[in-house]
Design a protein around this motif. Structure first.
Motif, PDB file in Angstrom:
ATOM      1  N   GLN A  88      41.432  48.972  31.917  1.00  0.00           N
ATOM      2  CA  GLN A  88      42.724  48.602  31.340  1.00  0.00           C
ATOM      3  C   GLN A  88      42.757  47.163  30.818  1.00  0.00           C
ATOM      4  O   GLN A  88      43.731  46.765  30.191  1.00  0.00           O
ATOM      5  N   GLN A  89      41.701  46.418  31.050  1.00  0.00           N
ATOM      6  CA  GLN A  89      41.612  45.104  30.422  1.00  0.00           C
ATOM      7  C   GLN A  89      41.480  45.232  28.907  1.00  0.00           C
ATOM      8  O   GLN A  89      41.837  44.307  28.166  1.00  0.00           O
ATOM      9  N   TYR A  90      40.967  46.385  28.451  1.00  0.00           N
ATOM     10  CA  TYR A  90      40.595  46.526  27.040  1.00  0.00           C
ATOM     11  C   TYR A  90      41.334  47.637  26.318  1.00  0.00           C
ATOM     12  O   TYR A  90      41.033  47.913  25.161  1.00  0.00           O
ATOM     13  N   THR A  91      42.281  48.292  26.999  1.00  0.00           N
ATOM     14  CA  THR A  91      43.039  49.347  26.341  1.00  0.00           C
ATOM     15  C   THR A  91      44.475  49.309  26.834  1.00  0.00           C
ATOM     16  O   THR A  91      44.802  48.604  27.795  1.00  0.00           O
ATOM     17  N   THR A  92      45.344  50.048  26.187  1.00  0.00           N
ATOM     18  CA  THR A  92      46.757  50.037  26.553  1.00  0.00           C
ATOM     19  C   THR A  92      47.006  50.932  27.763  1.00  0.00           C
ATOM     20  O   THR A  92      46.215  51.825  28.066  1.00  0.00           O
ATOM     21  N   SER A  93      48.122  50.695  28.420  1.00  0.00           N
ATOM     22  CA  SER A  93      48.474  51.504  29.586  1.00  0.00           C
ATOM     23  C   SER A  93      48.750  52.952  29.182  1.00  0.00           C
ATOM     24  O   SER A  93      48.424  53.879  29.929  1.00  0.00           O
ATOM     25  N   GLY A  94      49.331  53.160  28.001  1.00  0.00           N
ATOM     26  CA  GLY A  94      49.619  54.512  27.545  1.00  0.00           C
ATOM     27  C   GLY A  94      48.356  55.316  27.297  1.00  0.00           C
ATOM     28  O   GLY A  94      48.250  56.484  27.708  1.00  0.00           O
ATOM     29  N   VAL A  95      47.379  54.709  26.645  1.00  0.00           N
ATOM     30  CA  VAL A  95      46.105  55.398  26.392  1.00  0.00           C
ATOM     31  C   VAL A  95      45.408  55.709  27.710  1.00  0.00           C
ATOM     32  O   VAL A  95      44.857  56.801  27.897  1.00  0.00           O
ATOM     33  N   ALA A  96      45.422  54.762  28.661  1.00  0.00           N
ATOM     34  CA  ALA A  96      44.806  54.998  29.967  1.00  0.00           C
ATOM     35  C   ALA A  96      45.456  56.189  30.664  1.00  0.00           C
ATOM     36  O   ALA A  96      44.764  57.046  31.243  1.00  0.00           O
TER      37      ALA A  96
END
Length: 308
Positions: A88-96
């Motif tokens: 999650q350092q490199y992507t959005t919370s929604g995508v995760a």
């Protein structure tokens, strides 16, 4: 009243779990990822074990199956979520959260070989393929950028989802005599210790922690509400609704995560991301059609049945 309570808890659970993804994303501004994960699970372990000790006699691991389940869940179910924090350092919370919604589809695949009664059908293979197409739409890897930060981050989240799935399958294989709440609490201890070990190996330092009120509130939310209250509600619903209906919550969680991330973190929502999520849901429907269709028919009959 009982139906109203269950319906309210069914809607509460995706809010508790879904808001955890933006909380993790925001908390990474204050605490290194693996230290953040370990702190959450150590605090939550104390809460869950305290609750289990007060409500049941079956809260201590006694048998070999108990210890194997604790270690399996600890290493893979809890310890593996450290990859989510790293990703999650490199992507959005929604995508995760959308990638995590693949877990109900991954479960039979991971269970193959570990649970002898699990079998593949052609429709399952089709559902699995469709689910992974949905994830590909969400991640959208480009041949020229396979090692880009966002792709690596989303890959780590997918590995976390696979690890969590493996942990849940191991718990089913090695049946425990403990209550599920106690098992979860005990599993959080080795899981957190593994995260602390990898935190040290990656050079994370307590000096990097920014001890602000916001960081403390985020940690409390994740430990008390997302883990403590969330797991208690989950197990309550699991006993009353069964695993199939409770698993449907997995597809409400990304809706909450995407909405909260958009409102409070200014995370973008793309049409392709939403399309990928819809494809994952279709994959799950193909996978569980044999269960979903009879369940829908029963609910329809119950609604048509006149009140006594």
């Amino acid at each position: 009243m009982n139906r109203t309570r269950i319906a309210g808890l069914f809607l509460l659970l995706p809010v508790l779990f879904g808001a955890a993804f933006p909380a993790i994303k925001l908390g990474l501004d204050y605490v290194p990822p693996l230290l953040f994960a370990a702190g959450r699970y150590l605090l939550s372990a104390g809460l869950l074990l305290g609750f289990a000790a007060m409500t049941t006699d079956a809260w201590l691991p006694r048998t070999r199956g108990d210890w194997v389940a604790v270690l399996g869940a600890g290493v893979f179910f809890v310890g593996g979520t450290g990859l989510l924090y790293l990703g999650q350092q490199y992507t959005t919370s929604g995508v995760a959260a959308i990638i995590y919604s693949l877990i109900p589809i991954l479960t039979p695949l991971v269970a193959w070989g570990l649970l002898p009664h699990e079998r593949f059908s052609r429709r399952y293979l089709l559902g699995l393929f469709v689910g992974f197409v949905g994830v590909a739409l969400v991640i959208r890897p480009e041949p020229t950028n396979l090692l880009g930060e966002s792709v690596v981050g989303e890959g780590l989240v997918l590995l976390a989802a696979t690890s969590v799935t493996l942990g849940s399958v191991l718990v089913r294989r090695y049946r425990s005599t403990m209550s599920v709440v106690a098992l979860t609490g005990w599993a959080m201890i080795p899981g957190a210790l593994i995260q602390l070990a990898f935190s040290a190996a990656l050079g994370e330092s307590l000096a990097a922690v920014r001890p602000t009120a916001t960081a403390a509130l985020l940690l409390l939310y994740l430990a008390v509400f997302a883990s403590g209250v969330g797991f208690a509600v989950y197990f309550y619903l699991l006993e009353r609704l069964g695993p199939l209906q409770v698993n449907l919550i997995s597809y409400l969680i990304p809706v909450v995560a995407v909405t909260v991330g958009w409102l409070f973190l200014d995370e973008p929502i793309t049409a392709l991301t939403l399309a990928g999520f819809a494809v994952i849901v279709v994959g799950f429907a193909l996978l569980r059609a044999d269960d979903l269709v009879p369940m829908a028919r029963r609910r329809l009959r119950n609604r048509r049945r006149p009140a006594a």
